[in-house]
Design a protein around this motif. Structure first.
Motif, mmCIF file in Angstrom:
data_model
loop_
_atom_site.group_PDB
_atom_site.id
_atom_site.type_symbol
_atom_site.label_atom_id
_atom_site.label_comp_id
_atom_site.label_asym_id
_atom_site.label_seq_id
_atom_site.Cartn_x
_atom_site.Cartn_y
_atom_site.Cartn_z
ATOM 1 N N ALA A 55 -8.089 -41.938 3.641
ATOM 2 C CA ALA A 55 -7.576 -43.273 3.983
ATOM 3 C C ALA A 55 -8.191 -44.342 3.100
ATOM 4 N N MET A 56 -9.477 -44.244 2.841
ATOM 5 C CA MET A 56 -10.137 -45.224 1.984
ATOM 6 C C MET A 56 -9.631 -45.125 0.549
ATOM 7 N N GLY A 57 -9.435 -43.880 0.080
ATOM 8 C CA GLY A 57 -8.913 -43.696 -1.272
ATOM 9 C C GLY A 57 -7.509 -44.245 -1.427
ATOM 10 N N ASN A 58 -6.648 -44.009 -0.437
ATOM 11 C CA ASN A 58 -5.280 -44.528 -0.493
ATOM 12 C C ASN A 58 -5.261 -46.052 -0.454
ATOM 13 N N HIS A 59 -6.174 -46.633 0.319
ATOM 14 C CA HIS A 59 -6.262 -48.096 0.384
ATOM 15 C C HIS A 59 -6.605 -48.671 -0.984
ATOM 16 N N LEU A 60 -7.522 -48.036 -1.682
ATOM 17 C CA LEU A 60 -7.922 -48.536 -3.000
ATOM 18 C C LEU A 60 -6.787 -48.379 -4.014
ATOM 19 N N LEU A 61 -6.036 -47.290 -3.910
ATOM 20 C CA LEU A 61 -4.933 -47.073 -4.850
ATOM 21 C C LEU A 61 -3.832 -48.113 -4.669
ATOM 22 N N GLU A 62 -3.640 -48.541 -3.434
ATOM 23 C CA GLU A 62 -2.591 -49.526 -3.153
ATOM 24 C C GLU A 62 -3.017 -50.944 -3.513
ATOM 25 N N PHE A 63 -4.317 -51.149 -3.659
ATOM 26 C CA PHE A 63 -4.814 -52.499 -3.914
ATOM 27 C C PHE A 63 -4.722 -52.823 -5.402
ATOM 28 N N GLN A 64 -4.080 -53.913 -5.722
ATOM 29 C CA GLN A 64 -3.919 -54.342 -7.111
ATOM 30 C C GLN A 64 -4.993 -55.369 -7.452
ATOM 31 N N ALA A 65 -6.095 -54.894 -7.975
ATOM 32 C CA ALA A 65 -7.221 -55.776 -8.277
ATOM 33 C C ALA A 65 -7.181 -56.208 -9.737
ATOM 34 N N THR A 66 -7.709 -57.379 -9.955
ATOM 35 C CA THR A 66 -7.850 -57.900 -11.316
ATOM 36 C C THR A 66 -9.337 -57.984 -11.652
ATOM 37 N N LEU A 67 -9.634 -58.124 -12.919
ATOM 38 C CA LEU A 67 -11.030 -58.253 -13.341
ATOM 39 C C LEU A 67 -11.636 -59.505 -12.719
ATOM 40 N N PRO A 68 -12.928 -59.462 -12.280
ATOM 41 C CA PRO A 68 -13.866 -58.338 -12.386
ATOM 42 C C PRO A 68 -13.824 -57.360 -11.213
ATOM 43 N N LEU A 69 -12.947 -57.621 -10.226
ATOM 44 C CA LEU A 69 -12.876 -56.718 -9.068
ATOM 45 C C LEU A 69 -12.317 -55.361 -9.435
ATOM 46 N N ARG A 70 -11.598 -55.286 -10.534
ATOM 47 C CA ARG A 70 -11.047 -54.011 -10.963
ATOM 48 C C ARG A 70 -12.169 -53.003 -11.225
ATOM 49 N N GLU A 71 -13.268 -53.488 -11.752
ATOM 50 C CA GLU A 71 -14.415 -52.609 -12.018
ATOM 51 C C GLU A 71 -14.973 -52.043 -10.707
ATOM 52 N N LEU A 72 -15.071 -52.886 -9.689
ATOM 53 C CA LEU A 72 -15.524 -52.429 -8.375
ATOM 54 C C LEU A 72 -14.567 -51.397 -7.802
ATOM 55 N N GLN A 73 -13.286 -51.653 -7.936
ATOM 56 C CA GLN A 73 -12.277 -50.733 -7.418
ATOM 57 C C GLN A 73 -12.373 -49.364 -8.091
ATOM 58 N N VAL A 74 -12.539 -49.346 -9.401
ATOM 59 C CA VAL A 74 -12.618 -48.072 -10.139
ATOM 60 C C VAL A 74 -13.852 -47.286 -9.722
ATOM 61 N N ILE A 75 -14.974 -47.985 -9.570
ATOM 62 C CA ILE A 75 -16.214 -47.297 -9.158
ATOM 63 C C ILE A 75 -16.052 -46.661 -7.785
ATOM 64 N N LEU A 76 -15.442 -47.397 -6.864
ATOM 65 C CA LEU A 76 -15.235 -46.863 -5.510
ATOM 66 C C LEU A 76 -14.258 -45.694 -5.519
ATOM 67 N N GLU A 77 -13.210 -45.774 -6.342
ATOM 68 C CA GLU A 77 -12.243 -44.683 -6.424
ATOM 69 C C GLU A 77 -12.885 -43.403 -6.943
#
Length: 373
Positions: free
Chosen positions: A191-213
């Motif tokens: 569920a957490m992984g699917n939530h991150l995949l659906e979230f469209q983040a922009t820099l610098p949050l994109r870096e946080l999203q990739v690390i969590l994924e």
């Protein structure tokens, strides 16, 4: 910077946190000191209810006995030991647990002590920050502080809350669970992984999203390869194979379960089946007592051979296949109750369920009640 690890005892509010072992690691010079201290109260002077809690903690948490002491350090000398080990007052101290932080604060009044336990404290901090946005902006302007928060900074905080919210939801769900929790772990990670995949983040949050994924993907792979977690997921009638991210790993888990279950309590199960069969045959013979026993002897012997599995492997496979073919129960139903009502239908699996679904998936200090079944 210092990292302090504390192990000890606590009994509700009657007994404040009592330190038993302390380890202090200095990150700067890589030095570490460790002490196991003498108890401040002799074990024999404790109330019986406190002794029970202490014994449970010893046997299930850290294994440190109340009366043990390796260094002959008296409890009254802990304060001096801590102040002598943490010499830099301007360096922060990291500790895990709010109770341990509160216990340390009187000993290190000049150091900043940071509680590392709740990862979601970051989420709480950001939510409070956004709720008080106007007050914070006004205060910083009045004080003419060098720290300023731009509109971009506020936007980053707002979107970071959206990313981290799913982690808080999972924490609340698993902490409130009163029954089975280990079988939910793979689903929570998914569920957490699917939530991150659906979230469209922009820099610098994109870096946080990739690390969590990346982190969650690694965790998911390890969990599905873990025998205990995989078997617990399969044996939860709410999830079974559908609790896995990878169907191939689910099938592998089923095959491993079959190989394990075929030897599990095999003798006792066969004895029970044989006794039940013999009782049925005896009942039938009593009803047909007017008939000559020789008429039905050959047939009764044939029935016994058919009904009692001679191959333990075949019996195990049959039991698992029958269980897997059943429909999933509602997610809100109690899986322990479901198994208890079917313990005679799946005797082998039930024996294994008692060893798997009792495992808790978290050490979060919430009230958990694992039902006896």
């Amino acid at each position: 910077m210092y990292i302090i690890d504390l192990q000890g005892f606590q009994y509700k509010k009657e007994l404040a946190f009592t330190c038993k072992e302390i380890s202090i690691f200095n990150i700067n010079d890589k030095s570490c000191v460790n002490r196991i201290v003498k108890p401040k109260i002799p074990y024999k002077h404790l109330r019986e209810s406190v002794k029970i809690q202490i014994d449970w903690t010893v046997n299930h948490v850290h294994g440190l006995r109340w009366s043990s002491s390796w260094d002959n350090l008296p409890y009254s000398g802990l304060g001096d030991f801590i102040s002598d080990s943490v010499l830099d007052e301007d360096q922060p101290v990291l500790v895990k647990g709010m109770e341990k932080k509160r216990w340390l604060e009187p000993h290190l009044p000049n150091n900043i002590i940071i509680d590392l336990e709740p990862w979601n404290s970051t989420l709480d901090m950001l939510e409070r920050l956004c709720r008080r946005r106007d007050a914070i902006i006004s205060t910083l302007a009045i004080l003419q502080h060098e720290i300023t928060l731009s509109p971009t900074d506020w936007d980053i905080a707002k979107h970071a809350i959206s990313i981290l919210q799913i982690f808080n939801d999972v924490t609340c769900d698993i902490s409130a669970e009163k029954n089975v929790s280990i079988s939910k772990i793979i689903l929570f990670v998914s569920a957490m992984g699917n939530h991150l995949l659906e979230f469209q983040a922009t820099l610098p949050l994109r870096e946080l999203q990739v690390i969590l994924e990346i982190y969650l993907k690694e965790i998911a792979e390890n969990l599905e390869n873990n025998e205990l977690v995989a078997q617990a997921t399969l044996l939860d009638p709410r999830f079974k194979k559908y609790g896995f991210r990878d169907i191939n790993k689910a099938n592998n888990a089923v095959e491993l379960l079959k190989s394990k279950i075929k030897l599990f309590r095999d003798v006792s199960v066969n004895v029970n089946i044989s006794e039940e069969t013999n009782k049925n045959v005896q009942l039938q013979e009593s009803k047909d007592s007017r008939q000559k026993s020789s008429i039905w002897k050959w047939f009764d012997e044939k029935v016994i051979q058919i009904r009692v599995p001679s191959n333990p492997t075949a019996a195990a496979i049959l039991e698992i296949d029958k269980y897997m073919a059943e429909s999933l129960i509602d997610r809100h139903e109690d899986p322990l109750l479901w198994w208890y009502e079917r313990k005679n239908i799946y005797p082998k699996l039930y024996a294994l369920v008692q060893r798997r679904l009792c495992i808790t998936a978290t050490s979060v200090p919430k009230k958990k009640q694992i039902k006896k079944f």
